[in-house]
Design an enzyme around this catalytic site. Structure first.
Site, PDB file in Angstrom:
ATOM      1  N   ASP A  33     -15.428   7.621  -3.522  1.00 10.67           N
ATOM      2  CA  ASP A  33     -14.959   6.776  -2.200  1.00 10.67           C
ATOM      3  C   ASP A  33     -16.305   6.938  -2.024  1.00 10.67           C
ATOM      4  O   ASP A  33     -16.574   8.097  -1.711  1.00 10.67           O
ATOM      5  CB  ASP A  33     -14.333   6.814  -2.129  1.00 10.67           C
ATOM      6  N   HIS A 103      -4.981   0.840  -5.989  1.00  5.63           N
ATOM      7  CA  HIS A 103      -6.210   1.628  -6.528  1.00  5.63           C
ATOM      8  C   HIS A 103      -5.059   2.985  -5.500  1.00  5.63           C
ATOM      9  O   HIS A 103      -3.802   3.065  -5.375  1.00  5.63           O
ATOM     10  CB  HIS A 103      -7.265   1.664  -5.266  1.00  5.63           C
TER      11      HIS A 103
HETATM   12  P1  AMP Z   1      -7.023   2.185   1.077  1.00  9.34           P
HETATM   13  O1  AMP Z   1      -7.392   1.921   2.863  1.00  9.34           O
HETATM   14  O2  AMP Z   1      -6.374   2.336   0.124  1.00  9.34           O
HETATM   15  O3  AMP Z   1      -7.318   0.074   0.910  1.00  9.34           O
HETATM   16  O4  AMP Z   1      -8.779   2.113   0.481  1.00  9.34           O
HETATM   17  C1  AMP Z   1     -10.367   1.185   0.503  1.00  9.34           C
HETATM   18  C2  AMP Z   1     -10.934   2.324  -0.145  1.00  9.34           C
HETATM   19  O5  AMP Z   1     -11.915   2.140  -0.159  1.00  9.34           O
HETATM   20  C3  AMP Z   1     -11.542   2.964   1.296  1.00  9.34           C
HETATM   21  O6  AMP Z   1     -11.828   4.954   0.983  1.00  9.34           O
HETATM   22  C4  AMP Z   1     -12.764   2.574   1.032  1.00  9.34           C
HETATM   23  O7  AMP Z   1     -13.932   4.199   1.650  1.00  9.34           O
HETATM   24  C5  AMP Z   1     -13.071   2.527  -0.184  1.00  9.34           C
HETATM   25  N1  AMP Z   1     -14.043   1.841  -0.392  1.00  9.34           N
HETATM   26  C6  AMP Z   1     -14.411   0.227  -0.090  1.00  9.34           C
HETATM   27  N2  AMP Z   1     -15.997  -0.344  -0.708  1.00  9.34           N
HETATM   28  C7  AMP Z   1     -16.174   0.510  -1.582  1.00  9.34           C
HETATM   29  C8  AMP Z   1     -17.167   0.427  -2.506  1.00  9.34           C
HETATM   30  N3  AMP Z   1     -18.191  -0.499  -2.088  1.00  9.34           N
HETATM   31  N4  AMP Z   1     -17.148   1.624  -3.530  1.00  9.34           N
HETATM   32  C9  AMP Z   1     -16.195   2.653  -2.601  1.00  9.34           C
HETATM   33  N5  AMP Z   1     -15.424   3.014  -2.291  1.00  9.34           N
HETATM   34  C10 AMP Z   1     -15.363   2.180  -1.420  1.00  9.34           C
END
Ligand code: AMP
Ligand code: ZN
Length: 117
Positions: A33, A103
């Site tokens: 993440d 995810h």
């Molecule tokens: P959610 O709030 O469950 O939709 O989680 C989305 C997650 O994706 C969050 O913890 C973000 O920090 C993570 N995230 C968003 N963009 C990226 C990226 N480019 N690479 C890795 N993690 C990401």
């Protein structure tokens, strides 16, 4: 396999934007993440664009089982299997979902509060 050019996780899967890929196979990717909420914070992401658990059906049974089996293996490899960890799937606004591509968060390496806020 559905993929969307405006979806950040589809773009990671298609290698259009960089990420720290920890594991991948024919069904899913596990990445670090970008904004970790715990010392271990991985995202387990199916290759197929499914928006959330609202978009799954019985055809996804194998994938959903596979995600948990791989998550358990990753927890072992990251050294949190014994100390403990959490596998979380946020769905929709109230669930705190911000990326609309299914995810699972694998969180560990510290004591996690319950219930979540
Ligand atoms: P959610 O709030 O469950 O939709 O989680 C989305 C997650 O994706 C969050 O913890 C973000 O920090 C993570 N995230 C968003 N963009 C990226 C990226 N480019 N690479 C890795 N993690 C990401
Ligand atoms: Zn996507």
């Amino acid at each position: 396999m559905t993929s969307y050019s405006d979806c950040v996780f589809c773009r990671i899967i298609n290698r259009e934007i960089p990420s720290d890929i920890i594991f991948e196979d024919e069904q899913l990717l596990a990445i670090a993440d970008i904004d970790p909420a715990a010392p271990v914070h991985l995202l387990i992401i199916p290759r197929d664009h499914i928006s959330s658990l609202n978009g799954v059906d019985i055809a996804n049974q194998n994938l959903l089982g596979h995600i948990q089996i791989i998550s358990a293996r990753l927890a072992q490899e990251k050294g949190v299997a014994v100390s403990g960890y959490r596998l979380v799937c946020n769905n929709g606004n109230d669930g705190g979902q911000t990326v609309l591509h299914l995810h699972y968060h694998l969180l560990g390496g510290r004591e996690l509060r319950w219930p979540p806020g």
